[in-house]
Design a protein around this motif. Structure first.
Motif, PDB file in Angstrom:
ATOM      1  N   ARG A   1       0.830  -1.205   0.000  1.00 29.35           N
ATOM      2  CA  ARG A   1       0.000   0.000   0.000  1.00 29.35           C
ATOM      3  C   ARG A   1       0.870   1.262   0.000  1.00 29.35           C
ATOM      4  O   ARG A   1       0.612   2.218  -0.741  1.00 29.35           O
TER       5      ARG A   1
ATOM      6  N   GLU B   1       1.378   3.775  -3.546  1.00 28.94           N
ATOM      7  CA  GLU B   1       0.989   5.187  -3.473  1.00 28.94           C
ATOM      8  C   GLU B   1       2.194   6.093  -3.702  1.00 28.94           C
ATOM      9  O   GLU B   1       2.092   7.119  -4.391  1.00 28.94           O
TER      10      GLU B   1
ATOM     11  N   ASP C   1      -3.603   8.137  -4.677  1.00 28.48           N
ATOM     12  CA  ASP C   1      -4.391   6.904  -4.594  1.00 28.48           C
ATOM     13  C   ASP C   1      -5.060   6.628  -5.942  1.00 28.48           C
ATOM     14  O   ASP C   1      -6.270   6.785  -6.109  1.00 28.48           O
TER      15      ASP C   1
ATOM     16  N   ASP D   1      -7.816  -0.189  -0.131  1.00 28.35           N
ATOM     17  CA  ASP D   1      -6.568  -0.826  -0.541  1.00 28.35           C
ATOM     18  C   ASP D   1      -6.820  -1.906  -1.582  1.00 28.35           C
ATOM     19  O   ASP D   1      -7.877  -2.544  -1.600  1.00 28.35           O
TER      20      ASP D   1
END
Length: 307
Positions: A196, A200, A206, A221
């Motif tokens: 994650r 990013e 995102d 996620d």
């Protein structure tokens, strides 16, 4: 009447001379227009601008929209709406080969799996994605095909996933990753956290969301399904041989324990019956000696059998 006739004729002529070019221009304009109808799994970015106008973002056209008229020189860019996958395995149509990681004890291993996600289709976010990444890789779709979508995923999905798995694998030894379910579970959790973060960081926002994301609300996620890391075949074979040896050692230890128990039993017999009595007792137990009960006071002759 005769005076008005030429004037009226001239007016009609001027009207005709003006109308014809206008109709031609209108025809050219209309012929330069196009229409867009989006599918349920498609979202379109509409950019306006022509040869003599600056190109600028106009609007987002949502999935399942009816025919939308675009002006001359306008350009639609189509992106996927809904769940997508990034497959890193030995499958023929996978986006990438299995990823390579190195364990804490310096063993190189391979990992197969799939990442399931949804492209962030919030209008402003999708516009940023298109202008920052999509245009560079030609990641948008044209007639249902995209020459750059896979190339884009190999940079913005594969690279951070590879980095996350490698970093997580450095915390565990190869035997645990390959053979211990608890270690694999801890490794998967660590990979999820790092993935994650790195995805990013690589994209700068995102851009890749949870598979259930619908274009509004929290992005969430991506979902990762990963197989256990596979060590080289030579190590797998060595581990199997080692396990077989351990199993044989355990079996031999059990056989040795049985022999020791039998020896202790024989010692006890010798103490009670003496050496000859112990031998006779064992022979009787094994069926090597026949025992015939003789009533007390009976006259009985026993002839040994000929050998």
């Amino acid at each position: 009447m005769s005076a008005k006739g030429p004037v009226g004729g001239r007016r009609r002529l001027w009207t005709y001379l003006i109308a014809v070019p206008l109709l031609v221009v209108c025809g050219l304009i209309l012929s330069g227009c196009s229409r867009v109808s989006t599918q349920p799994d498609e979202m379109v970015l509409h950019y306006a601008g022509g040869l003599f106008e600056p190109i600028k973002f106009e609007r987002c056209i949502n999935p399942s929209s009816g025919a939308t008229l675009l002006g001359p020189g306008d350009t639609p860019y189509s992106y996927p709406f809904g769940q997508r996958t990034f497959d890193f395995s030995d499958a023929k149509d996978a986006e990438s080969k299995p990823l390579s990681v190195v364990s804490k004890d310096n063993v190189e291993m391979t990992v197969s799996g799939v990442a399931t996600f949804t492209l962030n289709t919030d209008c402003k976010t999708l516009q940023r994605f298109h202008e920052k990444i999509g245009l560079k890789f030609r990641a948008y779709y044209e007639d249902g095909e995209s020459e750059g979508w896979k190339r884009m995923l190999n940079l913005y999905m594969r690279v951070p996933l590879d980095r996350a798995m490698d970093a997580a694998s450095q915390e565990f030894e190869w035997r645990g990753l390959f053979n211990d379910p608890k270690v694999k579970q801890a490794w998967e959790a660590r990979v999820g956290v790092l993935a994650r973060q790195f995805i990013e960081e690589t994209g700068g926002a995102d851009y890749f969301c949870n598979p259930n994301y619908t274009g509004s609300g929290g992005c969430g996620d991506i979902s990762l399904t990963i197989q256990k890391p596979e060590p080289p075949e030579a190590l797998v074979n060595a581990l199997a041989d080692e396990q077989a040896a351990k199993t044989e050692n355990i079996a031999q230890a059990q056989r040795n324990a049985k022999v020791r128990t039998e020896l202790e039993s024989i010692k006890d017999l010798v103490k009670v019956l003496g050496p000859q009595g112990a031998v006779l007792w064992q022979a009787i137990q094994k069926g090597q000696v026949s025992v015939v009960p003789i009533p007390q006071g009976s006259n009985l002759n026993i002839n040994p059998s000929a050998r």
